[in-house]
Design an enzyme around this catalytic site. Sequence first.
Site, PDB file in Angstrom:
ATOM      1  N   SER A 195       0.837  -1.199   0.000  1.00  0.00           N
ATOM      2  CA  SER A 195       0.000   0.000   0.000  1.00  0.00           C
ATOM      3  C   SER A 195       0.872   1.249   0.000  1.00  0.00           C
ATOM      4  O   SER A 195       1.984   1.248   0.548  1.00  0.00           O
ATOM      5  CB  SER A 195      -0.857  -0.031   1.272  1.00  0.00           C
ATOM      6  OG  SER A 195      -1.434   1.227   1.512  1.00  0.00           O
ATOM      7  N   THR A 225       0.442   3.447   1.814  1.00  0.00           N
ATOM      8  CA  THR A 225       0.517   3.812   3.230  1.00  0.00           C
ATOM      9  C   THR A 225       1.964   3.671   3.747  1.00  0.00           C
ATOM     10  O   THR A 225       2.334   4.334   4.712  1.00  0.00           O
ATOM     11  CB  THR A 225      -0.483   2.976   4.061  1.00  0.00           C
ATOM     12  OG1 THR A 225      -0.637   3.587   5.333  1.00  0.00           O
ATOM     13  CG2 THR A 225      -0.041   1.548   4.250  1.00  0.00           C
ATOM     14  N   TYR A 245      -1.843  -1.503  11.043  1.00  0.00           N
ATOM     15  CA  TYR A 245      -2.119  -1.968   9.676  1.00  0.00           C
ATOM     16  C   TYR A 245      -0.981  -1.552   8.739  1.00  0.00           C
ATOM     17  O   TYR A 245      -0.415  -2.367   8.016  1.00  0.00           O
ATOM     18  CB  TYR A 245      -3.460  -1.399   9.164  1.00  0.00           C
ATOM     19  CG  TYR A 245      -3.553  -1.426   7.668  1.00  0.00           C
ATOM     20  CD1 TYR A 245      -3.783  -2.623   6.989  1.00  0.00           C
ATOM     21  CD2 TYR A 245      -3.342  -0.268   6.899  1.00  0.00           C
ATOM     22  CE1 TYR A 245      -3.814  -2.655   5.604  1.00  0.00           C
ATOM     23  CE2 TYR A 245      -3.369  -0.293   5.521  1.00  0.00           C
ATOM     24  CZ  TYR A 245      -3.607  -1.485   4.878  1.00  0.00           C
ATOM     25  OH  TYR A 245      -3.619  -1.518   3.499  1.00  0.00           O
ATOM     26  N   LYS A 280       2.174  -3.765   6.515  1.00  0.00           N
ATOM     27  CA  LYS A 280       2.580  -3.685   5.101  1.00  0.00           C
ATOM     28  C   LYS A 280       4.095  -3.429   5.004  1.00  0.00           C
ATOM     29  O   LYS A 280       4.779  -4.011   4.168  1.00  0.00           O
ATOM     30  CB  LYS A 280       1.785  -2.594   4.377  1.00  0.00           C
ATOM     31  CG  LYS A 280       0.307  -2.920   4.239  1.00  0.00           C
ATOM     32  CD  LYS A 280       0.073  -4.185   3.424  1.00  0.00           C
ATOM     33  CE  LYS A 280      -1.352  -4.677   3.469  1.00  0.00           C
ATOM     34  NZ  LYS A 280      -1.546  -6.009   2.868  1.00  0.00           N
ATOM     35  N   PHE A 302      -2.451   2.614  -4.549  1.00  0.00           N
ATOM     36  CA  PHE A 302      -2.975   3.881  -4.059  1.00  0.00           C
ATOM     37  C   PHE A 302      -4.445   3.632  -3.667  1.00  0.00           C
ATOM     38  O   PHE A 302      -4.669   2.711  -2.887  1.00  0.00           O
ATOM     39  CB  PHE A 302      -2.662   5.012  -5.062  1.00  0.00           C
ATOM     40  CG  PHE A 302      -1.206   5.426  -4.895  1.00  0.00           C
ATOM     41  CD1 PHE A 302      -0.165   4.558  -5.240  1.00  0.00           C
ATOM     42  CD2 PHE A 302      -0.879   6.623  -4.287  1.00  0.00           C
ATOM     43  CE1 PHE A 302       1.172   4.888  -4.995  1.00  0.00           C
ATOM     44  CE2 PHE A 302       0.455   6.961  -4.053  1.00  0.00           C
ATOM     45  CZ  PHE A 302       1.467   6.101  -4.403  1.00  0.00           C
ATOM     46  N   LEU A 341     -13.872   6.365   1.342  1.00  0.00           N
ATOM     47  CA  LEU A 341     -14.677   7.456   0.784  1.00  0.00           C
ATOM     48  C   LEU A 341     -15.729   6.991  -0.231  1.00  0.00           C
ATOM     49  O   LEU A 341     -16.913   7.340  -0.102  1.00  0.00           O
ATOM     50  CB  LEU A 341     -13.732   8.482   0.125  1.00  0.00           C
ATOM     51  CG  LEU A 341     -14.419   9.669  -0.549  1.00  0.00           C
ATOM     52  CD1 LEU A 341     -15.187  10.503   0.460  1.00  0.00           C
ATOM     53  CD2 LEU A 341     -13.392  10.525  -1.283  1.00  0.00           C
ATOM     54  N   ARG A 387      -5.950  12.349  -3.025  1.00  0.00           N
ATOM     55  CA  ARG A 387      -5.584  10.941  -3.180  1.00  0.00           C
ATOM     56  C   ARG A 387      -5.556  10.576  -4.659  1.00  0.00           C
ATOM     57  O   ARG A 387      -6.125  11.266  -5.484  1.00  0.00           O
ATOM     58  CB  ARG A 387      -6.619  10.019  -2.490  1.00  0.00           C
ATOM     59  CG  ARG A 387      -6.723  10.179  -0.989  1.00  0.00           C
ATOM     60  CD  ARG A 387      -5.515   9.606  -0.263  1.00  0.00           C
ATOM     61  NE  ARG A 387      -5.674   9.661   1.178  1.00  0.00           N
ATOM     62  CZ  ARG A 387      -5.386  10.728   1.929  1.00  0.00           C
ATOM     63  NH1 ARG A 387      -4.920  11.825   1.355  1.00  0.00           N
ATOM     64  NH2 ARG A 387      -5.546  10.697   3.232  1.00  0.00           N
ATOM     65  N   GLY A 443      -4.740  10.747  11.553  1.00  0.00           N
ATOM     66  CA  GLY A 443      -3.898   9.839  10.764  1.00  0.00           C
ATOM     67  C   GLY A 443      -3.943  10.079   9.271  1.00  0.00           C
ATOM     68  O   GLY A 443      -3.184   9.461   8.527  1.00  0.00           O
TER      69      GLY A 443
HETATM   70  C1  UD1 Z   1      -7.144   4.309   3.843  1.00  0.00           C
HETATM   71  C2  UD1 Z   1      -6.023   4.054   4.773  1.00  0.00           C
HETATM   72  C3  UD1 Z   1      -4.922   3.372   4.010  1.00  0.00           C
HETATM   73  C4  UD1 Z   1      -5.407   2.045   3.496  1.00  0.00           C
HETATM   74  C5  UD1 Z   1      -6.648   2.267   2.674  1.00  0.00           C
HETATM   75  C6  UD1 Z   1      -7.264   0.890   2.478  1.00  0.00           C
HETATM   76  C7  UD1 Z   1      -6.161   5.791   6.474  1.00  0.00           C
HETATM   77  C8  UD1 Z   1      -5.520   7.020   7.017  1.00  0.00           C
HETATM   78  N1  UD1 Z   1      -5.582   5.285   5.366  1.00  0.00           N
HETATM   79  O1  UD1 Z   1      -6.684   5.183   2.813  1.00  0.00           O
HETATM   80  O2  UD1 Z   1      -3.823   3.140   4.849  1.00  0.00           O
HETATM   81  O3  UD1 Z   1      -4.419   1.431   2.721  1.00  0.00           O
HETATM   82  O4  UD1 Z   1      -7.599   3.084   3.350  1.00  0.00           O
HETATM   83  O5  UD1 Z   1      -8.479   0.994   1.852  1.00  0.00           O
HETATM   84  O6  UD1 Z   1      -7.126   5.333   7.006  1.00  0.00           O
HETATM   85  N2  UD1 Z   1     -12.904  10.695   3.562  1.00  0.00           N
HETATM   86  C9  UD1 Z   1     -13.910  11.569   3.926  1.00  0.00           C
HETATM   87  N3  UD1 Z   1     -15.053  11.046   4.445  1.00  0.00           N
HETATM   88  C10 UD1 Z   1     -15.257   9.717   4.621  1.00  0.00           C
HETATM   89  C11 UD1 Z   1     -14.212   8.817   4.252  1.00  0.00           C
HETATM   90  C12 UD1 Z   1     -13.054   9.354   3.739  1.00  0.00           C
HETATM   91  O7  UD1 Z   1     -13.775  12.784   3.784  1.00  0.00           O
HETATM   92  O8  UD1 Z   1     -16.320   9.307   5.119  1.00  0.00           O
HETATM   93  C13 UD1 Z   1     -11.669  11.243   2.988  1.00  0.00           C
HETATM   94  C14 UD1 Z   1     -10.430  10.928   3.799  1.00  0.00           C
HETATM   95  O9  UD1 Z   1     -10.204  11.925   4.754  1.00  0.00           O
HETATM   96  C15 UD1 Z   1      -9.370  10.894   2.706  1.00  0.00           C
HETATM   97  C16 UD1 Z   1     -10.105  10.423   1.459  1.00  0.00           C
HETATM   98  O10 UD1 Z   1     -11.486  10.640   1.729  1.00  0.00           O
HETATM   99  O11 UD1 Z   1      -8.908  12.183   2.464  1.00  0.00           O
HETATM  100  C17 UD1 Z   1      -9.881   8.971   1.151  1.00  0.00           C
HETATM  101  O12 UD1 Z   1     -10.142   8.215   2.338  1.00  0.00           O
HETATM  102  P1  UD1 Z   1     -10.169   6.606   2.358  1.00  0.00           P
HETATM  103  O13 UD1 Z   1     -11.048   6.123   1.262  1.00  0.00           O
HETATM  104  O14 UD1 Z   1     -10.465   6.185   3.738  1.00  0.00           O
HETATM  105  O15 UD1 Z   1      -8.704   6.216   1.919  1.00  0.00           O
HETATM  106  P2  UD1 Z   1      -7.290   6.591   2.585  1.00  0.00           P
HETATM  107  O16 UD1 Z   1      -7.449   7.304   3.842  1.00  0.00           O
HETATM  108  O17 UD1 Z   1      -6.496   7.280   1.540  1.00  0.00           O
END
Ligand code: UD1
Length: 340
Positions: free
Chosen positions: A126, A128, A151, A155, A180, A202, A233, A299
């Site tokens: 990842s 990450t 987690y 990795k 990604f 998201l 992202r 985080g």
């Molecule tokens: C997350 C993990 C990452 C992991 C991946 C697996 C964290 C910090 N990172 O990635 O290590 O490999 O999931 O799937 O948890 N967002 C919102 N509202 C929401 C959900 C997300 O605004 O309800 C935003 C988050 O702040 C972020 C973006 O959407 O900026 C993407 O979030 P997400 O889909 O959770 O992915 P990562 O955080 O990039």
Amino acid sequence: MKKVLVTGGLGFIGSHTVVELQEKGYEVVILDDLSNSSIDVLAGITAITGKAPIFEKLDLKEKSKVESFFEQHQDIVGVIHFAASKAVGESVEKPLLYYENNINTLVYVLKSLVQLPTQNFIFSSSCTVYGQADEMPITESASIKLAESPYGNTKQIGEEIIKDTCKSNASLSAIALRYFNPIGAHSSTKIGELPIGVPQNLVPFITQTAAGLRQELSVFGNDYPTTDGTCVRDYIHVVDLAKAHVIALERLVGGTNAANYETFNVGTGTGSTVLEVIHSFEKVSGEKLNYKFAPRREGDVIQAYADTTKANTDLGWKAERNLDEALLSAWKWEKHLRNI
Ligand code: UD1
């Protein structure tokens, strides 16, 4: 027919990869413990490809079962290892569960694999591992930062374990793919993401909100130093990601790898903010999304998107689908699930 083992092959990325492997003529054996996947996915895969993969329900923590599985399948030409737990928040609460699920199982699989005549291994890593990288886009040589969560640590440790094993064993060839943000679903709408409970990621949260399962999306933070204040992202269509696995496997099977341990970023190379994702979703779906701004999520890194030069040139893989297409496929899948 060349036989490939896919652990976690009924999961989101695993199932899409099984389809791509079958379509390239591989015989696929899936091991999955169904802890975060559904047996129905098997029917979805079979409906797409017209061929049922071999499936065995197996918990990779059961070392003796892993050993006997490999003893019975000496003819495997490669292992694609997806099986792992992936919820960041849960890993903070239950670190030992994550170390056991993600590290013990990796060791057992590798221990058995190095007994086989052919030893090719693809690892689900990842982005990450980079944490908040100092420079964008992120190249594979960016430094590995202290992990933000157990987690993320699994990795990093996983990559180290594979690298060390490759060093001591020239017969083993491995590629770690650093994903990604995988999103979307197969165009057939027969397989897609199946989050259990409230989605943490998201895009499933967006599609569930638009489908009426969730009241509103919280956008975590709008005061980041980005173009519109929300995090950036690199969202990659899961089918493109699945294809990267097949190409990586073929690199190892064909012996065209440059070293016996390699890492590749798997992203599109384009960063999108949370608001850009929302607007793209609204455009392709025709739905108005209910969202509000909420505090930053602990985080979260500000931005992460891939430099894909190494994957494009050395691996010979490139993402072909854009954000709009990925979100449309995710929306079609959600509508299929909800009978909308
Ligand atoms: C997350 C993990 C990452 C992991 C991946 C697996 C964290 C910090 N990172 O990635 O290590 O490999 O999931 O799937 O948890 N967002 C919102 N509202 C929401 C959900 C997300 O605004 O309800 C935003 C988050 O702040 C972020 C973006 O959407 O900026 C993407 O979030 P997400 O889909 O959770 O992915 P990562 O955080 O990039």
